[in-house]
Design an enzyme around this catalytic site. Structure first.
Site, PDB file in Angstrom:
ATOM      1  N   GLU A 258      31.216  33.502  11.526  1.00  0.00           N
ATOM      2  CA  GLU A 258      30.018  34.200  11.013  1.00  0.00           C
ATOM      3  C   GLU A 258      30.531  35.392  10.224  1.00  0.00           C
ATOM      4  O   GLU A 258      30.835  36.435  10.799  1.00  0.00           O
ATOM      5  CB  GLU A 258      29.138  34.681  12.183  1.00  0.00           C
ATOM      6  N   CYS A 292      25.030  42.266   8.085  1.00  0.00           N
ATOM      7  CA  CYS A 292      25.562  41.140   7.311  1.00  0.00           C
ATOM      8  C   CYS A 292      24.478  40.602   6.388  1.00  0.00           C
ATOM      9  O   CYS A 292      24.762  40.071   5.321  1.00  0.00           O
ATOM     10  CB  CYS A 292      26.072  40.053   8.249  1.00  0.00           C
TER      11      CYS A 292
HETATM   12  P1  NAD Z   1      36.043  43.144  10.661  1.00  0.00           P
HETATM   13  O1  NAD Z   1      36.358  41.841  10.020  1.00  0.00           O
HETATM   14  O2  NAD Z   1      36.826  44.329  10.256  1.00  0.00           O
HETATM   15  O3  NAD Z   1      36.240  43.008  12.252  1.00  0.00           O
HETATM   16  C1  NAD Z   1      35.485  42.107  13.022  1.00  0.00           C
HETATM   17  C2  NAD Z   1      36.204  41.761  14.290  1.00  0.00           C
HETATM   18  O4  NAD Z   1      37.349  40.952  13.986  1.00  0.00           O
HETATM   19  C3  NAD Z   1      36.760  42.979  15.047  1.00  0.00           C
HETATM   20  O5  NAD Z   1      36.584  42.760  16.427  1.00  0.00           O
HETATM   21  C4  NAD Z   1      38.227  42.984  14.669  1.00  0.00           C
HETATM   22  O6  NAD Z   1      39.059  43.604  15.616  1.00  0.00           O
HETATM   23  C5  NAD Z   1      38.513  41.487  14.594  1.00  0.00           C
HETATM   24  N1  NAD Z   1      39.635  41.088  13.731  1.00  0.00           N
HETATM   25  C6  NAD Z   1      39.956  41.601  12.520  1.00  0.00           C
HETATM   26  N2  NAD Z   1      41.005  40.931  12.007  1.00  0.00           N
HETATM   27  C7  NAD Z   1      41.338  39.971  12.906  1.00  0.00           C
HETATM   28  C8  NAD Z   1      42.342  38.952  12.952  1.00  0.00           C
HETATM   29  N3  NAD Z   1      43.212  38.797  11.955  1.00  0.00           N
HETATM   30  N4  NAD Z   1      42.389  38.149  14.014  1.00  0.00           N
HETATM   31  C9  NAD Z   1      41.499  38.288  15.028  1.00  0.00           C
HETATM   32  N5  NAD Z   1      40.540  39.240  15.053  1.00  0.00           N
HETATM   33  C10 NAD Z   1      40.467  40.070  14.003  1.00  0.00           C
HETATM   34  O7  NAD Z   1      34.482  43.398  10.461  1.00  0.00           O
HETATM   35  P2  NAD Z   1      33.596  44.694  10.796  1.00  0.00           P
HETATM   36  O8  NAD Z   1      33.910  45.775   9.821  1.00  0.00           O
HETATM   37  O9  NAD Z   1      33.644  44.996  12.251  1.00  0.00           O
HETATM   38  O10 NAD Z   1      32.118  44.125  10.519  1.00  0.00           O
HETATM   39  C11 NAD Z   1      31.542  44.057   9.252  1.00  0.00           C
HETATM   40  C12 NAD Z   1      31.679  42.656   8.657  1.00  0.00           C
HETATM   41  O11 NAD Z   1      31.154  41.679   9.555  1.00  0.00           O
HETATM   42  C13 NAD Z   1      30.862  42.505   7.389  1.00  0.00           C
HETATM   43  O12 NAD Z   1      31.586  41.728   6.466  1.00  0.00           O
HETATM   44  C14 NAD Z   1      29.624  41.768   7.861  1.00  0.00           C
HETATM   45  O13 NAD Z   1      28.932  41.071   6.855  1.00  0.00           O
HETATM   46  C15 NAD Z   1      30.211  40.853   8.881  1.00  0.00           C
HETATM   47  N6  NAD Z   1      29.194  40.382   9.838  1.00  0.00           N
HETATM   48  C16 NAD Z   1      28.793  39.086   9.746  1.00  0.00           C
HETATM   49  C17 NAD Z   1      27.792  38.614  10.601  1.00  0.00           C
HETATM   50  C18 NAD Z   1      27.286  37.205  10.508  1.00  0.00           C
HETATM   51  O14 NAD Z   1      26.634  36.770  11.451  1.00  0.00           O
HETATM   52  N7  NAD Z   1      27.544  36.467   9.445  1.00  0.00           N
HETATM   53  C19 NAD Z   1      27.242  39.469  11.569  1.00  0.00           C
HETATM   54  C20 NAD Z   1      27.706  40.783  11.643  1.00  0.00           C
HETATM   55  C21 NAD Z   1      28.684  41.224  10.765  1.00  0.00           C
END
Ligand code: NAD
Length: 503
Positions: A258, A292
């Protein structure tokens, strides 16, 4: 003036009331930051060593998969009751960590309650199919079984609801959950998980049906790479999904992604304008542009573009920016100073690409409140320049003009992400075309409402670089179970399929 000490005291109070036992600091300390202060709320132990946790989860799976699904549902029902009782306490932690305004933070916890209600009903409806067999004396059926341990990686902006979407469904499906929350929201995660643990203890289930592992991307990677985790459900940026998807696939694990969105709404000549403006303002400026599903591109018929611009400017200038705990505030802070820098860089780039800032465009100070505050911003763009293709996690709305409806659909679909889209129109043919196969290519396509604020009953997720996953309602539960096709021969003969004869 709220001081960092006041914020820390509030966090301690809410954590205690939710039954959180704070762990002793470990070797790898993780700070618990707050969107309301440059000073952290505390520090916590992070871990990348998941052996004990995953062995425990695997063992819990062997027991949990044999508990009848409706009995598993009792656990989720109890969790929903506890969430109802503790709604505002958990919401306060969400506000403290992410800066989400109180009304939206409570809405987030309500979403957790809603998905619990949904999952309880689902626990009696995990049905398969009986299919007509071509062979006499045979029954052909499809059945659904628990899958295994589900690893949940969540983003900062829905720090508890997205976990609950996954956990409530996974638990009724017979799968233990291991949660790696956002490193920006560890305390909210601990609060949400502590309430579930209370329900687990009350009902006498193994505690390892729900576990939390704290840390940053490195902890996430440890979960992603471990073959004991059957499904990785990861929510976050497209960048994160690009790293996680191939790693899970390399070990033939399952992933549910997601990821980011770059959502658009189309305003047509027949649109109910007052309603459209209200829908646009909530979708674009709500949650300070950090959903998102936030509306980032507004595609308006050329005949209306000036009028829509004027109305948006009026509405945007009336939005109260400030302390997210104050009931009058509609726009709280961004997550942190880095988000503010990204906001300013995007505005500067948009201007360099020919954009005109109609309103907003600056960071502002809020008296008595720490944090980074961005003015909700509307920028009229000459077309879909490079910055318009980017998801900047801040309240920036790009205004674009279109001449004919097919062009509007093309503009809508012209980005790599495919999460949510809306059309505002009273023309039924346009509305139907927008949600048809030749319309918006997004996982969510709405008519006369904004792009954000989905209900839990429908499947939630998006196409293309948004990752293709589906969570929450409808038949999303299939992702959390394994399907088996059973052919049962109750005759004395052994006819082969396709009329094959063999000896
Ligand atoms: P992010 O990608 O920085 O981090 C999200 C999560 O992934 C965190 O828990 C982080 O520690 C983990 N993570 C990061 N890199 C990783 C890796 N290489 N391996 C495993 N885990 C890893 O995102 P954010 O800044 O916390 O959130 C914002 C983003 O999330 C925006 O792009 C938003 O659109 C998206 N989002 C999408 C949805 C959806 O349902 N489509 C919902 C909420 C947020």
């Amino acid at each position: 003036m709220t001081t960092p000490d006041d914020l820390r005291a509030l966090a301690r109070d809410r954590l205690a009331a939710l039954g959180v036992v704070l762990p002793a600091p470990g070797a790898e300390d993780l700070t618990a930051p707050s969107a309301l202060s440059a000073e952290p709320l505390g520090s916590l132990p992070a871990t990348t060593e998941l052996d004990g946790v995953l062995d425990g989860a695997r063992e819990a799976f062997l027991a949990w998969r044999e508990v009848p699904a409706p009995v598993r549902g009792h656990l989720v029902r109890r969790y929903g009751e506890l969430l109802r009782e503790h709604k505002s306490l958990l919401a306060d932690l969400v506000t403290l960590e992410t800066g989400k305004i109180t009304s939206e933070a409570r809405g987030e916890v309500q979403e957790m309650i809603d998905v619990c209600d949904y999952a309880v009903g689902l626990s009696r409806q995990l049905w398969g199919k009986t299919i007509a067999s071509e062979r006499p004396g045979h029954r052909l059926a499809e059945t659904w079984h628990p899958l295994g341990v589900v690893g949940i990686i969540s983003a900062f902006n829905f720090p508890v609801a997205v976990w609950a979407w996954n956990a409530a469904i996974a638990l009724v499906c017979g799968d233990p959950v291991v949660w790696k929350p956002s490193e920006h929201a560890s305390l909210s995660a601990m609060g949400a998980a502590a309430l579930l643990q209370t329900a687990v203890t009350e009902l006498g289930h193994p505690s390892a049906v729900s576990q939390v592992v704290l840390g940053d991307a490195r902890t996430g990677e440890a979960l992603v790479d471990d073959p004991r985790v059957a499904l990785i459900s990861a929510t976050g940026s497209v960048r994160m999904g690009r790293a996680v998807g191939p790693r899970v696939a390399a070990r033939f694990g399952r992933s549910l992604l997601e990821l980011g969105g770059n959502n658009a709404a189309v305003v047509t000549p027949s649109a109910p304008l007052e309603l459209a403006i209200r829908g646009v303002v909530f979708a674009a400026a709500g949650t300070a542009g950090q959903r998102c599903t936030t509306l980032r591109r507004l595609i308006v018929h050329r005949s209306l573009v000036d009028e829509v611009g004027r109305r948006l400017v009026r509405a945007y200038r009336s939005l109260p920016i400030g302390d997210p705990f104050a009931s009058s505030t509609l726009v709280g802070p961004l997550l942190n100073a880095a988000s503010g820098t990204a906001f300013e860089a995007a505005v500067a780039q948009a201007v360099a690409e020919g954009g005109t800032v109609l309103t907003g465009g600056r960071l502002v100070d809020v008296t008595g409140c720490g944090g980074t505050f961005a003015e909700p911003t509307v920028i009229a763009m000459p077309g879909q320049t490079p910055i318009v293709h980017e998801e900047t996690f801040a309240p920036i709305l790009y205004l674009l003009a279109y001449d004919d409806f097919d062009e509007a659909i093309e503009l809508n679909n012209a980005v790599v992400q495919g999460l949510s889209a809306s059309v505002f129109t009273r023309d039924q043919a346009e509305a139907e075309r927008f949600v048809s196969a030749a319309g918006a290519d997004t996982g969510i396509a709405n008519v006369n409402i904004g792009t954000s604020g989905a209900e839990i009953g429908g499947a939630f997720g998006g196409e293309k670089a948004t990752g293709g996953g589906r969570e929450s309602g409808s038949d999303s539960w299939h992702a959390y179970m394994r399907q088996a096709t059973n052919t049962i021969n109750y005759s004395d003969a052994l006819p082969l399929a396709q009329g094959v004869s063999f000896g």
